[in-house]
Motif scaffolding. Structure first.
Motif, PDB file in Angstrom:
ATOM      1  N   LEU A 124       0.844  -1.193   0.000  1.00 41.46           N
ATOM      2  CA  LEU A 124       0.000   0.000   0.000  1.00 41.46           C
ATOM      3  C   LEU A 124       0.883   1.248   0.000  1.00 41.46           C
ATOM      4  CD1 LEU A 124      -2.692  -1.065   2.631  1.00 41.46           C
ATOM      5  CD2 LEU A 124      -2.679  -1.443   0.155  1.00 41.46           C
ATOM      6  N   PRO A 125       0.728   2.125  -0.975  1.00 41.92           N
ATOM      7  CA  PRO A 125       1.578   3.314  -1.055  1.00 41.92           C
ATOM      8  C   PRO A 125       1.532   4.141   0.228  1.00 41.92           C
ATOM      9  CG  PRO A 125       0.213   3.109  -3.025  1.00 41.92           C
ATOM     10  CD  PRO A 125      -0.266   2.081  -2.046  1.00 41.92           C
ATOM     11  N   GLY A 126       2.699   4.482   0.719  1.00 42.48           N
ATOM     12  CA  GLY A 126       2.811   5.322   1.908  1.00 42.48           C
ATOM     13  C   GLY A 126       2.864   4.552   3.208  1.00 42.48           C
ATOM     14  N   VAL A 127       2.372   3.325   3.245  1.00 41.44           N
ATOM     15  CA  VAL A 127       2.425   2.511   4.463  1.00 41.44           C
ATOM     16  C   VAL A 127       3.826   1.914   4.539  1.00 41.44           C
ATOM     17  CG1 VAL A 127       1.488   0.505   5.686  1.00 41.44           C
ATOM     18  CG2 VAL A 127      -0.040   1.994   4.353  1.00 41.44           C
ATOM     19  N   LYS A 128       4.506   2.155   5.662  1.00 37.16           N
ATOM     20  CA  LYS A 128       5.907   1.756   5.801  1.00 37.16           C
ATOM     21  C   LYS A 128       6.132   0.928   7.056  1.00 37.16           C
ATOM     22  CE  LYS A 128       7.209   4.660   2.470  1.00 37.16           C
ATOM     23  NZ  LYS A 128       7.726   4.255   1.203  1.00 37.16           N
ATOM     24  N   ARG A 129       6.982  -0.082   6.913  1.00 35.64           N
ATOM     25  CA  ARG A 129       7.484  -0.854   8.054  1.00 35.64           C
ATOM     26  C   ARG A 129       8.819  -0.234   8.428  1.00 35.64           C
ATOM     27  NH1 ARG A 129       6.040  -7.124   7.046  1.00 35.64           N
ATOM     28  NH2 ARG A 129       6.917  -7.248   9.119  1.00 35.64           N
ATOM     29  N   ILE A 130       9.006   0.001   9.708  1.00 39.38           N
ATOM     30  CA  ILE A 130      10.227   0.655  10.178  1.00 39.38           C
ATOM     31  C   ILE A 130      10.929  -0.279  11.143  1.00 39.38           C
ATOM     32  CG2 ILE A 130      11.147   2.663  11.399  1.00 39.38           C
ATOM     33  CD1 ILE A 130       8.332   3.968  10.594  1.00 39.38           C
ATOM     34  N   GLN A 131      12.183  -0.542  10.850  1.00 41.69           N
ATOM     35  CA  GLN A 131      13.003  -1.374  11.722  1.00 41.69           C
ATOM     36  C   GLN A 131      14.035  -0.465  12.396  1.00 41.69           C
ATOM     37  OE1 GLN A 131      14.432  -4.257   8.860  1.00 41.69           O
ATOM     38  NE2 GLN A 131      12.625  -5.530   9.115  1.00 41.69           N
ATOM     39  N   PRO A 132      13.744   0.001  13.627  1.00 37.96           N
ATOM     40  CA  PRO A 132      14.681   0.899  14.300  1.00 37.96           C
ATOM     41  C   PRO A 132      15.938   0.150  14.730  1.00 37.96           C
ATOM     42  CG  PRO A 132      12.857   0.363  15.752  1.00 37.96           C
ATOM     43  CD  PRO A 132      12.560  -0.272  14.426  1.00 37.96           C
ATOM     44  N   ALA A 133      16.993   0.907  14.949  1.00 42.19           N
ATOM     45  CA  ALA A 133      18.229   0.317  15.467  1.00 42.19           C
ATOM     46  C   ALA A 133      18.010  -0.018  16.944  1.00 42.19           C
ATOM     47  CB  ALA A 133      19.383   1.293  15.310  1.00 42.19           C
ATOM     48  N   VAL A 134      18.145  -1.296  17.281  1.00 40.02           N
ATOM     49  CA  VAL A 134      17.968  -1.753  18.663  1.00 40.02           C
ATOM     50  C   VAL A 134      19.345  -2.096  19.219  1.00 40.02           C
ATOM     51  CG1 VAL A 134      16.888  -3.478  20.155  1.00 40.02           C
ATOM     52  CG2 VAL A 134      15.672  -2.665  18.116  1.00 40.02           C
TER      53      VAL A 134
END
Length: 189
Positions: free
Chosen positions: A8-18
């Motif tokens: 879906l355009p604009g929907v993003k999964r974000i993997q932060p630095a842990v």
């Protein structure tokens, strides 16, 4: 930090630095300039919400009509199956859905731009979900898409979830269209 596209355009999964060690972990869950740059955010967050739910609880599919909210969401404990439905009438993925499993263990975040219906079902014994919104919650502006709308055919991992009386009143996408209750949010390529 990694930002991954979804269907879906604009929907993003974000993997932060842990940053983890024997004591536990640390992560930066939000930093305005970084998120503005990586997600193209132009809105500011004005409200933060948290929910605590037990196994099988389904919350959603919610959205606001005149004041659509963008949401930055993450699970702090437990696991959920999160679903977004594109309700932006000019979007190439209008009426399509995306389902993503999120957990406190992975610390992955989800950015949901304004104009999408959102909901989730709890897969673990309990789950805590935190999210920031780009507009204020307005009870009279809220609408609810039926979680089991046959026209959308969302594949939920739980077939008999626990649902609030309010969410049982959700309408099908066709009924929301007929009532002119879709969000006033433009699709921006």
């Amino acid at each position: 930090m990694k930002v991954l596209d979804t269907r879906l355009p604009g929907v993003k999964r974000i993997q932060p630095a842990v940053h983890a060690d024997e004591r536990g972990y640390f992560l930066e869950s939000f930093q305005a300039s970084r998120y503005q740059e990586l997600l193209g955010l132009t809105q500011s967050f004005v409200q933060s919400n948290c929910s605590h739910s037990k196994y099988g609880v389904l919350r959603g599919m919610h959205f606001q009509v005149l004041h659509p909210q963008g949401k930055l969401l993450h699970v702090t404990r437990g696991e959920i199956f999160d679903v977004v439905v594109d309700l932006r009438s000019t979007s190439p993925t209008f009426a399509q859905w995306e389902g993503i499993t999120l957990s406190g263990q992975s610390q992955e975040q989800l950015w949901i731009p304004p104009g999408l219906a959102h909901g989730f079902v709890v897969l673990s014994e309990e789950a805590d979900v935190a999210y920031q919104c780009t507009d204020y919650y307005r009870p009279g502006d809220e609408a609810c898409l039926r979680w089991d709308d046959p026209g959308l055919a969302i594949t939920w991992p739980i077939t008999q979830p626990l649902i609030s009386a309010k969410d049982r009143q959700g309408l099908s996408l066709k009924a929301l269209q007929a009532a002119e209750r879709l969000p006033l949010a433009a699709y921006h390529p």
